[in-house]
Design a protein around this motif. Structure first.
Motif, short mmCIF file in Angstrom:
data_model
loop_
_atom_site.label_atom_id
_atom_site.label_comp_id
_atom_site.label_asym_id
_atom_site.label_seq_id
_atom_site.Cartn_x
_atom_site.Cartn_y
_atom_site.Cartn_z
N ALA A 1 0.85 -1.19 0.00
CA ALA A 1 0.00 0.00 0.00
C ALA A 1 0.88 1.24 0.00
CB ALA A 1 -0.90 -0.02 1.23
N SER B 1 0.68 5.36 -0.19
CA SER B 1 -0.31 6.42 0.00
C SER B 1 0.34 7.77 -0.24
CB SER B 1 -0.90 6.35 1.40
OG SER B 1 0.14 6.44 2.34
N ASP C 1 -1.70 -4.63 1.77
CA ASP C 1 -3.15 -4.79 1.75
C ASP C 1 -3.51 -6.11 1.08
OD1 ASP C 1 -3.42 -2.44 3.00
OD2 ASP C 1 -4.15 -1.31 1.27
N ILE D 1 -9.80 -4.26 6.86
CA ILE D 1 -10.10 -3.05 6.09
C ILE D 1 -11.59 -3.10 5.78
CG2 ILE D 1 -9.54 -1.70 4.06
CD1 ILE D 1 -6.99 -3.35 3.77
N ASN E 1 -10.30 3.30 5.97
CA ASN E 1 -10.45 2.17 5.07
C ASN E 1 -9.71 2.34 3.75
OD1 ASN E 1 -12.09 1.07 6.98
ND2 ASN E 1 -13.97 1.87 6.07
N THR F 1 -7.26 2.08 0.78
CA THR F 1 -6.40 1.00 0.31
C THR F 1 -5.98 1.26 -1.12
OG1 THR F 1 -6.26 -1.37 -0.11
CG2 THR F 1 -8.39 -0.35 -0.43
N THR G 1 -11.78 -5.57 -0.41
CA THR G 1 -10.63 -5.63 0.49
C THR G 1 -10.86 -6.58 1.65
OG1 THR G 1 -11.55 -3.71 1.60
CG2 THR G 1 -9.81 -3.31 -0.01
N ARG H 1 -5.20 -5.82 6.38
CA ARG H 1 -3.93 -5.12 6.12
C ARG H 1 -2.92 -5.52 7.18
NH1 ARG H 1 -5.15 0.61 6.16
NH2 ARG H 1 -5.29 0.41 3.91
#
Lengths: 401, 316
Positions: free
Chosen positions: B100, B102, B156, B230, B243, B245, B251, B254
């Motif tokens: 994951a 971000s 994830d 998740i 949440n 992802t 999902t 995680r």
């Protein structure tokens, strides 16, 4: 629930015991002659303690050499080798008398054990210890390496061909170690020492495990006093210990009264009409006949004399394989999917066009795991096995110990 | 009339792994085979040709001709991909593990800051305070003080395909509830991504590979809180921060962790000399000694696994 492991129940595990046999041929040329330069035999190891001699299959200084067996000789304290003519007087010219007794006692206490008085038993010709009977007082020991005997020698498979030709030389007018001339004809002087029918007839009253009686036979009826019958017992073979015990009288004329110092030996097993084999190149009987060398030669010299007479040795060894077989059963609805990274493209199964297609996977490996998921053993298949919902597989995975 | 083919029963000889030998030698009864798994490490399913003009019998002709290697005895080098039992046969999508990232949401509270993979997708770990200071604001895991920044490795689990939308729950039998992590214990240990708690490993093998277990269920002990569920989300709208992802579809759960560099790396150059890169690695803040390693993460239920490349850095 998706799962990758499948538990094995008691119905999926079975232990088995398998006896694995290998044929072990030891040719006489390896034992004596192949690796020789002058008098120096590179595959024969002698020690300063002179208690035994080791035979290798290659010059022993090489890391490629394997230890095959050791040879030693021993005599009991009551043997005429120690006390001349059965009297109390010590034998004149006795060499390594104490060490020969020590070797005999050591081997006897390990292989024969002790009697009710805690005295070391003598080697008994037929293994019947209670009946008294004939004892081996002058013994030759061939201790085979664990490398070749593995767990034990297979009963009924042992044989050793020994030359009883009178001449020591490899070729002479009177023959050689394995042939002799009689009335102008060359005759075989080879005897076979073997554990006749031992797979059906062996003894278990030794602290060292099972043992059998060694008998002697010859294709030439003029060599042995008793040819291949109950009276031709010439030694013992200890299967688990991997040790052959030969009566030194095997190399001695049965007419024991005929010669000095041959009377040193308790038994004579050759035909009375056959002269004693010359065990080395020396001239006088006291130096070159078995009775003589048991008195006047060192243990390594006796060992060298025996090696010179070995034509070949054969036996089958035994390895006890304890196996656990795990029945890994993949039922029709199990193990049909894979976590292989190539199995998915964008999370979609590459082996399916749509959801109605049946899944398929291919097995190349079986892993055996502990309860805490540690991989303990691995087995491989020879080619990928197809697994889909239309088939079931039982993979028998064997783990040998 | 011909004989029946009875070759369906197959006998295989197994070899002990190094772990198996170690347990056998221990003699304490810990060598106890309790379960089995089937693997397909050599298979490339890309060779499965669903469109072969000669028909279904030829779909897997190339796969069946795959030569199979002899068994590896290193316990971590084999059985990397396992076959899975799922009783249903109508699955078209299966869950994966995906790192994951971000990058667009870094700094937003509640979102795990997973370092953007740099240098060929490798995660950076600073082994000393000096290294962390030199790396400054770049994306790295502070191995000297793991809880000092929010960077972590986040994995994830779920379906990475929008045909199985994230707005509906993942099938219960495809949801991962347990993670197994293998990492080189000489180099570092796993720590909680927020509070820095050092995780406990279950087993250390003869190659110093530590095995950690994490579950999504609440547990007591150091390994609590590493794996979380998740929830549902709609990736097309403003994300529900909790949440969020990187998966495109439904999902599951995680796993998040940071890494604490070992004292071996922080206090000594020995491992950098022995197993490190031959030349210094240049990035923000200058040159660094570097050791490359991997961390293997496997779903305990679904069996899917990924290997995360890790680079331990020490400022020269």
């Amino acid at each position: 629930m998706a799962t990758t492991y499948k538990s094995l129940s008691t119905n999926d595990i079975v232990t088995t015991k398998t006896l694995l046999h290998e044929a072990i041929p030891i040719t006489g040329t390896i034992v004596s002659g192949t690796y020789k330069t002058g008098d120096n035999e590179h595959n024969i190891k002698n020690y300063t303690h002179a208690m035994f001699q080791s035979v290798y299959d290659y010059p022993y200084l090489s890391s490629s050499a394997n230890h095959i067996f050791d040879i030693s000789a021993g005599v009991h304290s009551t043997s005429h080798v120690i006390t001349a003519s059965g009297g109390s007087a010590a034998r004149t010219g006795l060499v390594q008398g104490l060490k020969k007794q020590n070797i005999y006692n050591q081997m006897a206490q390990v292989l024969m054990g002790y009697d009710s008085n805690n005295d070391i038993r003598l080697f008994d010709v037929d293994g019947d210890l209670n009946a008294g009977g004939t004892k081996i007082k002058e013994a030759l020991f061939v201790n085979f390496s664990r490398l070749i005997t593995k767990d034990e020698i297979k009963k009924g498979s042992f044989s050793m061909n020994l030359g009883m030709g009178v001449s020591f030389a490899s070729a002479s007018a009177t023959g050689d170690s394995f042939r002799y001339r009689d009335s102008g004809a060359t005759k075989s002087g080879v005897i076979k020492v073997y554990d006749k029918n031992a797979q059906n007839d062996y003894r278990v009253n030794s602290p060292a495990g099972d043992y059998g009686v060694l008998y002697a036979s010859s294709s030439n009826a003029d060599v042995l006093q008793n040819n291949d019958n109950a009276d031709s017992a010439v030694g013992l073979i200890y299967y688990q210990a991997g040790i052959a015990v030969l009566d030194a009288g095997l190399f001695h004329n049965s007419d024991r009264s005929a010669h000095e110092p041959d009377k040193a030996l308790s038994r004579g097993l050759l035909k009375s009409t056959l002269n004693d084999p010359h065990m080395n190149a020396s001239g006088a009987a006291a130096q070159n006949e078995m009775g003589g060398i048991m008195v006047s030669a060192s243990i390594p010299d006796v060992a060298s004399a025996i090696r010179h007479r070995i034509q070949n040795i054969e036996f089958n060894n035994t390895t006890v394989l304890n196996s656990t077989v795990y029945f890994c059963r993949a039922h029709h609805n199990e193990f049909n999917y894979s976590t292989n990274p190539t199995y998915l493209a964008g999370s979609k199964l590459v082996v399916k066009n749509d959801a109605s297609n049946t899944p398929v996977s291919y097995i190349t490996t079986v892993g055996l795991y502990s309860a805490d998921n540690e991989l303990l053993a691995v087995a491989k298949v020879s080619e990928p096995l197809k697994k889909d919902p239309s088939n079931e597989l039982t993979l028998r995975v064997r783990l040998d110990y | 009339m011909a004989f029946l083919d009875n070759s369906g029963d197959i006998i295989l000889d197994a070899v002990l792994t190094d772990t198996g030998r170690k347990r056998l030698a221990r003699g304490d009864g810990s060598f106890n085979v309790a379960k089995f798994a089937l693997g397909d490490d050599e298979i490339n399913y890309g060779l499965y040709d669903k469109m072969h003009p000669s028909g279904t019998a030829y779909y897997d002709i190339n796969i069946l001709q795959t030569p199979v290697l002899e068994a590896f005895t290193n316990n971590t080098s084999t059985m990397k991909s396992k076959l899975v039992t799922i009783s249903r046969t109508n699955l078209l999508y299966m869950p994966v593990l995906k790192t994951a990232t971000s990058s667009g949401l870094q700094g937003v509270p509640g979102i795990p800051k997973s370092p953007s993979p740099t240098s060929g997708g490798t995660y950076m770990v600073a082994t000393t305070t000096a290294s962390a200071t030199a790396l400054g604001s770049s994306a790295f895991i502070n191995g000297a003080n793991p809880s000092s920044n929010q960077y972590q490795v986040a994995i994830d689990q779920g379906i990475d395909n929008s045909n199985r939308p994230a707005t509906v729950p993942i099938d219960a039998d495809l949801k991962e509830t347990q993670y197994i992590v293998h990492m080189d214990n000489r180099l570092g240990t796993l720590t909680h991504p927020q509070n820095g708690t050092v995780a406990s490993y279950s087993f250390l093998d003869d190659d110093n590979i530590a095995t950690y277990y994490f579950t999504t269920s609440a547990t007591t002990g150091a390994n609590n809180g590493f794996a979380v569920n998740i929830g549902l989300h709609d990736p097309n709208t403003v994300p529900d921060l909790g949440n969020w992802t990187s998966l495109a579809g439904a999902t599951g759960s995680r796993l998040g962790f940071a890494i604490k560099a070992s004292a071996n790396l922080a206090d000594s150059d020995f491992l950098f000399d022995q197993i490190g890169l031959s030349s210094n690695f240049s990035t923000t803040g200058g040159d660094y000694r570097a050791v490359d390693s991997i961390i293997k993460i496997m779903g305990g239920t679904t069996g899917y696994s990924v290997e995360i490349p890790i680079r331990y850095l020490k400022k020269v």
